[in-house]
Enzyme design. Sequence first.
Site, mmCIF file in Angstrom:
data_model
loop_
_atom_site.group_PDB
_atom_site.id
_atom_site.type_symbol
_atom_site.label_atom_id
_atom_site.label_comp_id
_atom_site.label_asym_id
_atom_site.label_seq_id
_atom_site.Cartn_x
_atom_site.Cartn_y
_atom_site.Cartn_z
ATOM 1 N N ASP A 1 0.845 -1.198 0.000
ATOM 2 C CA ASP A 1 0.000 0.000 0.000
ATOM 3 C C ASP A 1 0.882 1.250 0.000
ATOM 4 O OD1 ASP A 1 -3.223 0.478 0.929
ATOM 5 O OD2 ASP A 1 -1.849 2.192 1.102
ATOM 6 N N HIS B 1 -10.203 -5.413 -3.489
ATOM 7 C CA HIS B 1 -8.902 -5.726 -2.896
ATOM 8 C C HIS B 1 -9.061 -6.149 -1.454
ATOM 9 C CE1 HIS B 1 -9.719 -1.379 -2.581
ATOM 10 N NE2 HIS B 1 -9.133 -1.438 -1.399
HETATM 11 P P1 5GP Z 1 -9.714 1.286 0.112
HETATM 12 O O1 5GP Z 1 -9.850 2.622 0.814
HETATM 13 O O2 5GP Z 1 -10.369 1.335 -1.253
HETATM 14 O O3 5GP Z 1 -10.120 0.099 0.932
HETATM 15 O O4 5GP Z 1 -8.161 1.071 -0.094
HETATM 16 C C1 5GP Z 1 -7.441 1.647 -1.121
HETATM 17 C C2 5GP Z 1 -6.000 1.601 -0.706
HETATM 18 O O5 5GP Z 1 -5.217 1.777 -1.866
HETATM 19 C C3 5GP Z 1 -5.587 2.699 0.282
HETATM 20 O O6 5GP Z 1 -5.053 2.098 1.449
HETATM 21 C C4 5GP Z 1 -4.554 3.516 -0.489
HETATM 22 O O7 5GP Z 1 -3.483 3.930 0.334
HETATM 23 C C5 5GP Z 1 -4.089 2.540 -1.550
HETATM 24 N N1 5GP Z 1 -3.693 3.150 -2.801
HETATM 25 C C6 5GP Z 1 -4.380 4.093 -3.517
HETATM 26 N N2 5GP Z 1 -3.736 4.395 -4.656
HETATM 27 C C7 5GP Z 1 -2.618 3.619 -4.663
HETATM 28 C C8 5GP Z 1 -1.552 3.485 -5.598
HETATM 29 O O8 5GP Z 1 -1.487 4.127 -6.639
HETATM 30 N N3 5GP Z 1 -0.578 2.586 -5.283
HETATM 31 C C9 5GP Z 1 -0.609 1.850 -4.127
HETATM 32 N N4 5GP Z 1 0.412 0.992 -3.915
HETATM 33 N N5 5GP Z 1 -1.607 1.952 -3.234
HETATM 34 C C10 5GP Z 1 -2.593 2.825 -3.490
#
Ligand code: 5GP
Length: 115
Positions: free
Chosen positions: A31, A101
Amino acid sequence: MTDSCIFCKIVSKEASADIVYQDPQATAFRDLHPVAPTHILIVPNRHIESVGVLEVEEEPLMGHLFTVARRLAEEEGIAKGGYRLITNTGADGGQTVFHLHVHLIGGQRMRYPMG
Ligand code: 5GP
Ligand code: ZN
């Protein structure tokens, strides 16, 4: 592949990420904003928006994401201490990237809920 999806781009290597595991079905990468010493995202290679659109056909794929998580937890050295798997679903669930994810989070004692 969805053109505007950052996780599709990471899967296809069009966008860079610290990929720790990849096979024909799934990709795992660190992340960008880790909330714990280990914070890895495990995604299906195929674009699926969220758990909210899952079909019965995707049951083996979802199981696979969990066994990948288990193996990565062992590699990260957090399997014995324990870890947390999170799949945020929809805006109220805290989902910000709409490519399904599983967060693998560990390396510290978790409290519940996180936020
Ligand atoms: P959600 O909030 O959808 O459950 O999690 C999305 C996650 O993706 C977040 O923890 C955020 O930090 C991570 N994230 C968002 N954009 C990117 C990216 O471009 N690369 C990586 N490695 N992580 C990302
Ligand atoms: Zn995608």
